[in-house]
Design a protein around this motif. Structure first.
Motif, mmCIF file in Angstrom:
data_model
loop_
_atom_site.group_PDB
_atom_site.id
_atom_site.type_symbol
_atom_site.label_atom_id
_atom_site.label_comp_id
_atom_site.label_asym_id
_atom_site.label_seq_id
_atom_site.Cartn_x
_atom_site.Cartn_y
_atom_site.Cartn_z
ATOM 1 N N THR A 64 40.770 44.977 79.510
ATOM 2 C CA THR A 64 39.824 45.600 78.593
ATOM 3 C C THR A 64 39.308 44.614 77.552
ATOM 4 N N VAL A 65 40.170 43.785 77.027
ATOM 5 C CA VAL A 65 39.735 42.809 76.024
ATOM 6 C C VAL A 65 38.755 41.812 76.638
ATOM 7 N N THR A 66 39.082 41.298 77.828
ATOM 8 C CA THR A 66 38.180 40.360 78.499
ATOM 9 C C THR A 66 36.837 41.016 78.806
ATOM 10 N N GLY A 67 36.881 42.248 79.317
ATOM 11 C CA GLY A 67 35.647 42.944 79.660
ATOM 12 C C GLY A 67 34.769 43.214 78.456
ATOM 13 N N LEU A 68 35.358 43.702 77.367
ATOM 14 C CA LEU A 68 34.559 44.000 76.176
ATOM 15 C C LEU A 68 34.006 42.733 75.538
ATOM 16 N N LEU A 69 34.744 41.638 75.593
ATOM 17 C CA LEU A 69 34.218 40.379 75.069
ATOM 18 C C LEU A 69 33.053 39.877 75.926
ATOM 19 N N ALA A 95 44.200 54.529 83.302
ATOM 20 C CA ALA A 95 45.234 54.627 82.272
ATOM 21 C C ALA A 95 45.307 56.040 81.707
ATOM 22 N N ILE A 96 44.151 56.673 81.505
ATOM 23 C CA ILE A 96 44.130 58.047 81.007
ATOM 24 C C ILE A 96 44.824 58.979 81.995
ATOM 25 N N ALA A 145 42.891 65.746 81.690
ATOM 26 C CA ALA A 145 42.782 64.295 81.535
ATOM 27 C C ALA A 145 41.410 63.814 81.973
ATOM 28 N N ALA A 146 40.917 64.351 83.087
ATOM 29 C CA ALA A 146 39.576 63.996 83.545
ATOM 30 C C ALA A 146 38.524 64.442 82.540
ATOM 31 N N ALA A 147 38.745 65.613 81.935
ATOM 32 C CA ALA A 147 37.800 66.106 80.934
ATOM 33 C C ALA A 147 37.788 65.217 79.689
ATOM 34 N N VAL A 148 38.960 64.726 79.275
ATOM 35 C CA VAL A 148 39.012 63.794 78.140
ATOM 36 C C VAL A 148 38.225 62.535 78.479
ATOM 37 N N ASN A 149 38.424 62.014 79.681
ATOM 38 C CA ASN A 149 37.681 60.837 80.121
ATOM 39 C C ASN A 149 36.176 61.087 80.062
ATOM 40 N N ASP A 150 35.754 62.280 80.500
ATOM 41 C CA ASP A 150 34.330 62.593 80.507
ATOM 42 C C ASP A 150 33.803 62.847 79.102
ATOM 43 N N GLY A 181 42.998 53.878 76.511
ATOM 44 C CA GLY A 181 42.037 54.106 77.581
ATOM 45 C C GLY A 181 40.875 54.972 77.117
ATOM 46 N N SER A 182 41.169 56.032 76.363
ATOM 47 C CA SER A 182 40.116 56.903 75.834
ATOM 48 C C SER A 182 39.206 56.135 74.882
ATOM 49 N N PHE A 183 39.805 55.335 74.020
ATOM 50 C CA PHE A 183 39.018 54.534 73.079
ATOM 51 C C PHE A 183 38.135 53.528 73.824
ATOM 52 N N SER A 184 38.688 52.895 74.852
ATOM 53 C CA SER A 184 37.926 51.919 75.615
ATOM 54 C C SER A 184 36.722 52.550 76.303
ATOM 55 N N VAL A 185 36.910 53.724 76.920
ATOM 56 C CA VAL A 185 35.797 54.404 77.588
ATOM 57 C C VAL A 185 34.704 54.762 76.582
#
Length: 525
Positions: free
Chosen positions: A335-340, A382-383, A395-400, A271-275
């Motif tokens: 995530t795969v569909t969205g990034l593609l 997910a995060i 967790a919210a800070a990691v997302n940000d 999730g972190s990588f995707s964001v």
């Protein structure tokens, strides 16, 4: 009926959701609000190109550095209290340019506003996740993520409207008054804090500030200095050292600021990588498209903002239902569909020509925003779902933090590729120009068009040549961003968790699948 009651939001929860979403929209919009005003700021203040870069990036740098410690402070001392402090500081700093507007004061004010934003961002998400039930949380996070994802567009649109009628200072008037309004609203929210908070991890907080700050600083300097410059290399090197120190300390300390073992969890890590990938490519393409619409199509700041506004529709609509879809389809497929889809949109943007129409720009950007709508909310959910409730502030800070780091990288990559492509293709025209005109023409398409306007009818050929050179840089930037999005999709195809077998139906709540709540299920995935 009891299940339905748990899903429906009370009036207080709806108000909390509104204030949290408006607050995060404000601080994200502030990142992009000055894109359209930089030419006016340069004329009014005499700021150099480097100073203009820092007017924008000083905010991002401060925000990225401090967002993790700010999240921990919210967990310990109260998320509403930290939100109030953040909005107060943001509003005060946004008012400074109304009183003093020299370049360095502008930079300092934007950095101070970034400090305030660092307190606001994690507080908004952690207030939601702590104040909503499991059945309600997914939908609330989806709305929050949709608003946060469209915040950059809101900033461009809002600043375009203001600049159509008033000078550039009106942007800071708007930021100040909205900040003050939300500050007053924040006092009406219930307090949210961890019941038995651990002591603040001071060493970890200092280490992460240097780790993120040095890396982001190096990234910001890349477009102006190049990847091989000693300052850039030193920033990356010292940033890696600080990151290693932070990771080692967090593994040893009893109460870490951020347990780095979280990144080994498939939901949290992917999730972190995707964001990060989402914001990298999104802010990179914003930088390119705003200039393309203004310099190739000749749109005004307001016109370019309105041209990008339709992107918000699929982004927000899909973000609301994406957590519900992820609960049934799994994070991997979403995530795969969205990034593609994002990568495909960038590819079609790279095919734009000088005679392209607005429709040729619109449908690839809608494709890109739809892909972002599919990925943003599930990644954020997910995060959050892979951390305990008492750690939702961190967790919210990691997302940000991943958003800010991704945005800084995207701006640096897209900006440097665009500049390199333009410079390389405009070079053949340099020998035909008088020496005094070569500098502006080499610097940017805007400078070349200004020289062409002064040259009268003879400048038409220069303008067309410079636009072709800029278009080549746009094509290369879009291709690079498309490849990054596609590579991210390939990595997440193997990394992101799918829908676990036997996942119970979550109803309309949109929460992620239940196995993310216990370590045994994480191990199975």
């Amino acid at each position: 009926m009891a299940s339905l009651d748990r899903v429906l939001l009370s009036r207080a929860q709806k108000w909390t959701l509104v204030v949290s979403c408006l607050s995060v929209a404000l601080v994200v919009a502030s990142m992009a609000a000055l894109y359209t005003a930089l030419p006016d700021i340069a004329v009014a203040t005499g700021a150099t190109q480097t100073q203009l870069t820092w007017v924008v990036d000083g905010y991002t740098l401060a925000l990225g550095c401090l967002v993790l410690p700010a999240g921990a402070l919210g967990d310990r001392y109260g998320r509403r209290a930290v939100l109030i402090v953040g909005l107060g500081l943001f509003s005060l700093a946004s008012a400074v340019p109304l009183l003093v507007s020299t370049p360095w004061w502008l930079i300092a004010a934007r950095a101070a506003a970034g400090v305030g934003a660092a307190f606001v961002m994690p507080s908004t998400l952690s207030i939601l996740t702590a104040g909503f039930s499991e059945q309600q949380r997914g939908r609330a996070v989806g709305i929050w993520a949709g608003v946060a994802g469209s915040g950059g567009l809101l900033g461009i649109l809002g600043s375009g409207v203001l600049l159509a009628y008033w000078p550039w200072q009106s942007i800071f008037v708007g930021l100040t008054w909205v900040g003050v309004f939300l500050l007053l609203c924040a006092f009406t929210l219930p307090e949210s804090r961890q019941e038995n908070p651990p002591p603040i991890d001071v060493i970890g907080s200092v280490a992460v500030v240097f780790a993120i700050g040095l890396v982001v600083l190096a990234i910001i300097e890349v477009p102006a200095r190049g990847w091989s410059d000693p300052v850039v290399l030193a920033g990356f090197g010292l940033g890696v050292v600080a990151t290693a120190i932070f990771a080692l300390w967090e593994l040893r300390v009893d109460q870490p600021l951020l347990d780095v073992r979280f990144f080994a969890r498939r939901g949290f890590g992917s999730g972190s990588f995707s964001v990060t990938i989402q914001f990298l490519v999104t802010f990179g393409i914003f930088l390119v498209l705003v200039q393309y619409l203004q310099l190739i199509f000749g749109y005004s700041p307001l016109g370019s903002a309105l041209a990008l506004a339709p992107m918000m529709v699929p982004l927000v609509l899909l973000s609301v239902v994406a957590p519900w879809m992820a609960a049934r389809l799994g994070l991997r497929l979403m995530t795969v569909t969205g990034l593609l889809a994002i990568a495909a949109g960038f590819y079609f943007i790279s095919r734009l020509a000088l005679d392209s129409t607005y429709v040729d720009v619109l449908w690839p950007t809608l494709m890109m925003s739809a892909g972002l709508g599919l990925t943003a909310a599930p990644a954020t959910a997910a995060i959050v779902a892979d951390t305990a409730v008492e750690k939702h502030g961190v967790a919210a800070a990691v997302n940000d933090a991943t958003r800010e780091i991704g945005a800084a990288i995207g701006i640096a990559v897209a900006g440097s590729v665009l500049a390199a492509g333009y410079s390389r293709n405009i070079a053949p025209a340099m020998e035909l120009l008088p020496p005094e005109a070569r500098g502006p023409v080499t610097d940017s398409l805007a400078g070349a068009l200004e020289v062409a306007d002064r040259a009268g009818p003879a400048g038409r050929q220069l303008a067309d040549f410079a636009k072709s050179a800029f278009l080549h840089g746009t094509e290369q930037s879009a291709i690079v961003l498309a490849l990054i999005a596609a590579a991210g999709a390939a990595i997440l195809l193997f990394w992101a968790p799918g829908r676990a077998p036997g996942t119970p139906d979550t109803g309309a709540s949109g929460t992620l699948n239940e196995p993310t709540r216990n370590s045994r299920s994480r191990a199975r995935r």
